[in-house]
Scaffold this motif. Structure first.
Motif, PDB file in Angstrom:
ATOM      1  N   ALA A   1       0.894  -1.088  -0.071  1.00  0.00           N
ATOM      2  CA  ALA A   1      -0.267   0.212   0.061  1.00  0.00           C
ATOM      3  C   ALA A   1       0.536   1.435   0.093  1.00  0.00           C
ATOM      4  CB  ALA A   1      -1.099  -0.080   0.626  1.00  0.00           C
ATOM      5  N   HIS A   2       1.901   0.948   0.901  1.00  0.00           N
ATOM      6  CA  HIS A   2       2.553   2.495   0.312  1.00  0.00           C
ATOM      7  C   HIS A   2       4.529   2.596  -0.325  1.00  0.00           C
ATOM      8  CE1 HIS A   2       1.288   3.405   4.265  1.00  0.00           C
ATOM      9  NE2 HIS A   2       0.976   2.061   4.754  1.00  0.00           N
ATOM     10  N   VAL A   3       4.332   1.032  -1.682  1.00  0.00           N
ATOM     11  CA  VAL A   3       5.901   1.441  -1.983  1.00  0.00           C
ATOM     12  C   VAL A   3       4.503   1.691  -3.306  1.00  0.00           C
ATOM     13  CG1 VAL A   3       6.637  -0.761  -3.774  1.00  0.00           C
ATOM     14  CG2 VAL A   3       6.222  -0.875  -0.860  1.00  0.00           C
ATOM     15  N   THR A   4       5.184   2.694  -3.897  1.00  0.00           N
ATOM     16  CA  THR A   4       4.696   3.734  -5.692  1.00  0.00           C
ATOM     17  C   THR A   4       5.599   3.596  -6.335  1.00  0.00           C
ATOM     18  OG1 THR A   4       5.098   5.750  -4.142  1.00  0.00           O
ATOM     19  CG2 THR A   4       2.733   4.728  -3.840  1.00  0.00           C
ATOM     20  N   LYS A   5       6.633   2.925  -6.258  1.00  0.00           N
ATOM     21  CA  LYS A   5       8.083   3.103  -7.194  1.00  0.00           C
ATOM     22  C   LYS A   5       8.943   2.153  -7.418  1.00  0.00           C
ATOM     23  CE  LYS A   5       9.196   8.319  -5.365  1.00  0.00           C
ATOM     24  NZ  LYS A   5       9.875   9.325  -4.871  1.00  0.00           N
ATOM     25  N   PRO A   6       9.404   1.478  -8.104  1.00  0.00           N
ATOM     26  CA  PRO A   6      10.243   0.538  -8.072  1.00  0.00           C
ATOM     27  C   PRO A   6      11.425   0.183  -7.163  1.00  0.00           C
ATOM     28  CG  PRO A   6      10.123   1.389 -10.350  1.00  0.00           C
ATOM     29  CD  PRO A   6       9.719   2.072  -9.000  1.00  0.00           C
ATOM     30  N   GLY A   7      12.170   0.965  -6.710  1.00  0.00           N
ATOM     31  CA  GLY A   7      13.001   1.348  -5.825  1.00  0.00           C
ATOM     32  C   GLY A   7      13.047   1.182  -4.217  1.00  0.00           C
ATOM     33  N   GLN A   8      11.335   1.168  -4.153  1.00  0.00           N
ATOM     34  CA  GLN A   8      11.231   1.274  -2.313  1.00  0.00           C
ATOM     35  C   GLN A   8      10.617  -0.398  -2.446  1.00  0.00           C
ATOM     36  OE1 GLN A   8       7.487   3.422  -2.952  1.00  0.00           O
ATOM     37  NE2 GLN A   8       8.423   5.087  -1.715  1.00  0.00           N
TER      38      GLN A   8
END
Length: 428
Positions: A336-343
């Motif tokens: 739910a909090h991951v919006t970028k591939p780097g995360q």
């Protein structure tokens, strides 16, 4: 919001994979696909009697997930308010007949077949979310992925088709190709083990037939009847129309030419002997039990494992599916909090740190339950002291059944945020 949706590939459409997908599909920044190896679901296994922690995890994934379970499990609407327990009873020895545990107590807890539960959760997913006949053959992580807009994980299936994704989540069972990729094919914890030589003899019969041979009480509840030559149990399935009955035998010394011999159980309680005789008539649903030795990690890069792929356990503590659902709840909360591939890698690290200790502890509890059931516990002759046995089961039951599943999600998210604030991911 990202420039494009993050692509989540889930290998395995069992309970773990479908439950996770049911949570993730509600997140607008994610694109979710499930790749299941079989062509169609089969009704395998002894059935499920989900504990309270499993029901809590389903609620965190969404009330519709819990409702899918209730719709498939409950016979009547009012059953949702009833409390069900697994009765553990000594079936052999000087304390024969004594109740030593009531496990998994929870409102709305009912037994359900694995196939029915899968059908219920599958119905929550948009058409096309799950592709069948897709067994993972090769996994490749690409160093040129993500930073330039490409995908970090490339998956090739046995049918030679290929997919790319930002993350691969392996929910592909006890013989998981994803686990083999992460740990290495030669790692001692890669392949499942059967350290105690467990053989599960099991039969499936209509309840209307079973009541002719066994105590009708055991066609509506879940008993575990204990003794040194195998513990006996029953699980009603398909809204109490079919019964799964079995005998779990530890080691080969209590078998006759590899077959279940009712004569071995002549000193067991009459209830247990009736069930053994029923099972011995047809053992076609039998299997050898297995679990996993502990993996040193559940994630590496942008690949992780969950459910039986991560921590397959023996069925004796009744918490294998519950642990898979806890995995799904944690991963759902994190993404739910991951919006970028780097995360992604940080989210998987948080998942690993939170879930691995608990799930591996449950693997150990299940092993210990099996030995206690078989009067083979290492720390003493517990079966000769029913009060000691009650205390043991009570303490272990609190660890599994009464766990703070919501708090576990919160810990994982906090850890992810802490990792991100070190400059590896999201803005504060």
């Amino acid at each position: 919001m990202p420039d494009r949706k993050l692509k989540i590939a889930i290998a395995g459409g069992g309970i773990a994979g479908l439950a996770l997908a049911a949570g993730l599909i509600k997140k607008q920044h994610l694109e979710v696909r499930v790749y299941e190896s079989v062509a169609a679901y089969k009704d395998i296994g002894a059935g499920l009697a989900l504990h309270m922690n499993a029901i809590k995890a389903m609620m965190l994934l969404g009330p519709e997930v819990r409702q899918a379970y209730l719709d498939k499990a409950l016979t009547m609407v009012e059953d949702e308010e009833k409390e069900m327990v697994t009765e553990v009873v000594l079936a052999q020895g000087p304390h024969k007949g004594q109740l030593v545990a009531e496990l998994g107590r929870a409102k709305g807890r009912k037994t359900v077949s694995r196939a029915d539960l899968l059908e219920g959760v599958l119905g929550l997913l948009p058409e096309g979310t799950v592709e069948f006949g897709k067994k993972v053959k090769e996994i490749e992580e690409r160093s040129d992925g993500n930073d330039d807009g490409g995908y970090a994980v490339h998956v090739t299936f046995v049918d030679c088709t290929e997919v790319e994704a930002d993350v691969l989540i392996g929910a592909d069972g006890i013989h998981s190709p994803t686990r083999s990729y992460l740990l290495g094919a030669d790692h001692p914890a890669t392949e499942p083990k059967n350290h105690d030589g467990w053989q599960i003899y099991r039969t499936m019969v209509p309840v209307k037939e079973a009541v002719k041979h066994i105590n009708p009480k055991w066609t509506t509840t879940v008993p575990i009847l204990l003794g040194p030559r195998g513990h006996v149990n029953c699980i009603p399935l398909n809204k109490n129309t079919r019964l799964s009955a079995g005998v779990a035998v530890r080691g080969k010394q209590f078998l006759t030419d590899g077959k279940l011999d009712p004569e071995w159980y002549s000193d067991y309680s009459e209830d247990a002997q009736q069930i053994v005789r029923l099972v011995a008539k047809d053992t076609s649903a039998s299997w050898k039990a297995a679990d996993h030795d502990h993996a040193p990690f559940y994630s590496k890069g942008q690949v992780c494992i969950m459910g039986d792929a991560a921590h397959a356990s023996l069925p004796f503590a009744g918490n294998g599916a519950a642990q898979a659902l806890e995995d799904a709840a944690v991963l759902d909360a994190l993404f739910a909090h991951v919006t970028k591939p780097g995360q992604i890698e940080m989210a998987l690290k948080a998942y690993d740190e939170v879930r691995r200790p608990r799930s591996q502890m449950v693997v150990e509890i299940a092993r210990r339950f099996g030995r206690v059931y078989a009067y083979a516990e290492e720390e003493g002759r517990m079966h000769e002291d029913p009060e000691k046995m009650r205390k043991f089961f009570g303490e272990m039951g609190k660890v599994t059944n009464e766990f703070d599943v919501k708090g576990q999600n919160a810990r994982a998210v906090r850890m992810f945020v802490e990792l991100s604030r070190k400059g590896e991911g999201i803005d504060e």
